[in-house]
Design an enzyme around this catalytic site. Structure first.
Site, PDB file in Angstrom:
ATOM      1  CB  CYS A  55       8.452   5.271  36.718  1.00 11.88           C
ATOM      2  SG  CYS A  55       9.223   6.361  37.947  1.00 11.88           S
ATOM      3  CB  CYS A  76       8.896   2.713  44.319  1.00 13.98           C
ATOM      4  SG  CYS A  76      10.446   2.806  43.424  1.00 13.98           S
TER       5      CYS A  76
HETATM    6  N1  DGL Z   1       9.153   6.121  41.342  1.00 14.47           N
HETATM    7  C1  DGL Z   1       9.971   5.014  41.080  1.00 14.47           C
HETATM    8  C2  DGL Z   1       9.316   3.930  40.258  1.00 14.47           C
HETATM    9  O1  DGL Z   1       8.112   3.782  40.299  1.00 14.47           O
HETATM   10  C3  DGL Z   1      11.425   5.135  40.786  1.00 14.47           C
HETATM   11  C4  DGL Z   1      12.077   6.399  40.411  1.00 14.47           C
HETATM   12  C5  DGL Z   1      13.565   6.340  40.657  1.00 14.47           C
HETATM   13  O2  DGL Z   1      13.939   6.584  41.794  1.00 14.47           O
HETATM   14  O3  DGL Z   1      14.325   6.037  39.736  1.00 14.47           O
HETATM   15  O4  DGL Z   1       9.977   3.171  39.616  1.00 14.47           O
END
Ligand code: DGL
Length: 257
Positions: free
Chosen positions: A186, A75
């Site tokens: 993301c 993430c």
């Molecule tokens: N999947 C996450 C990222 O790579 C974040 C998504 C979220 O929860 O806002 O930033």
């Protein structure tokens, strides 16, 4: 007990990190994995840095109680909020984060203009600003916050008109601009990569950090003597903080895509 058979924990705010888990399994199929999606607390991208740090700390603690040898923070948002601190707090663990892949286009393309899609928290964090600064002479970065996109993807219907409209609206201003590369900053966004690609000219190269993160994880485990050298294919356990079974189903579906 052979500690190298302990699982690698892969975490994200929800189903996004599955895009990284796929890359990890691809290059390290003999490892055991626990995937933990924190859909109960998603999205992280509109929370404060300290909230995301606290949540990530708690999630790591719960996973450590199960026994793990490494943590991949799949993430971008949680990486910028927590990874440096978690590494200080847990020198015993291999901890890997992910960051928007702005290095590859800077190296591969000639002075490109690069559009970076990510959460608002990732894009305002010092980690990202420093990364942009590092490659300033080699590329022109345009940051594009996508506040609702991860949430819409968590919704599960990747073919929904709402996701289509959101992406179309987001990318409309860049239709006439000369964009050389797009970075999916993301881990949720690779799940809708084909939909995003349709709104940009085919010449735009699309990057994400999943493969680089998987390769880096392998290098670190190798250096620490922690690779699982078993002969069998490893296992994948999928957990989610939400009581709604839909998230586990969606994670499995995305893993098999
Ligand atoms: N999947 C996450 C990222 O790579 C974040 C998504 C979220 O929860 O806002 O930033």
């Amino acid at each position: 007990m052979n500690k190298n058979t302990l699982p690698i924990a892969v975490i994200d705010s929800g189903v996004g990190g599955i895009s990284v888990l796929r890359e990890l399994i691809d290059i390290m199929p003999r490892e055991n994995y626990i995937y933990f999606g924190d859909s109960k607390n998603a999205p992280y991208g509109s929370k404060s840095k300290s909230e995301v740090l606290d949540i990530t700390r708690q999630n790591l603690k719960a996973l450590q109680d199960k026994g793990i040898k490494a943590l991949v923070v799949a993430c971008n948002t949680a990486t910028s909020a927590a990874v440096r601190i978690l590494r200080e707090e847990h020198p015993e663990l291999v901890i890997v984060g992910i960051e928007p892949a702005i290095k590859p286009p800077a190296i591969e393309l000639d002075n490109p203009t690069v559009l970076v899609m990510a959460t608002p928290l990732t894009l305002r964090e010092e980690k990202f600003l420093k990364l942009v600064e590092r490659y300033r002479d080699r590329e022109n970065v345009i940051a594009l916050p996508c506040p609702r996109l991860a949430e819409l993807i968590e919704g599960g219907d990747l073919d929904s008109g709402e996701i289509e409209d959101y992406i179309a609206h987001l990318l409309a201003p860049y239709k006439e601009q000369k964009i050389d590369a797009l970075v999916l900053g993301c881990t949720h966004y690779p799940h809708v990569k084909d939909k995003i690609a349709r709104h940009l000219p085919p010449s735009v190269k699309i990057y994400d950090g999943g493969q680089g993160t998987a390769r880096h994880t392998k290098r670190l485990l190798e250096a620490a003597g922690k690779l699982n050298d078993g002969v069998k294919r490893g296992t994948v356990e999928i957990l989610n903080s939400s009581a709604d079974a839909r998230y586990i189903e969606l994670s499995k579906k995305l893993l098999l895509r």
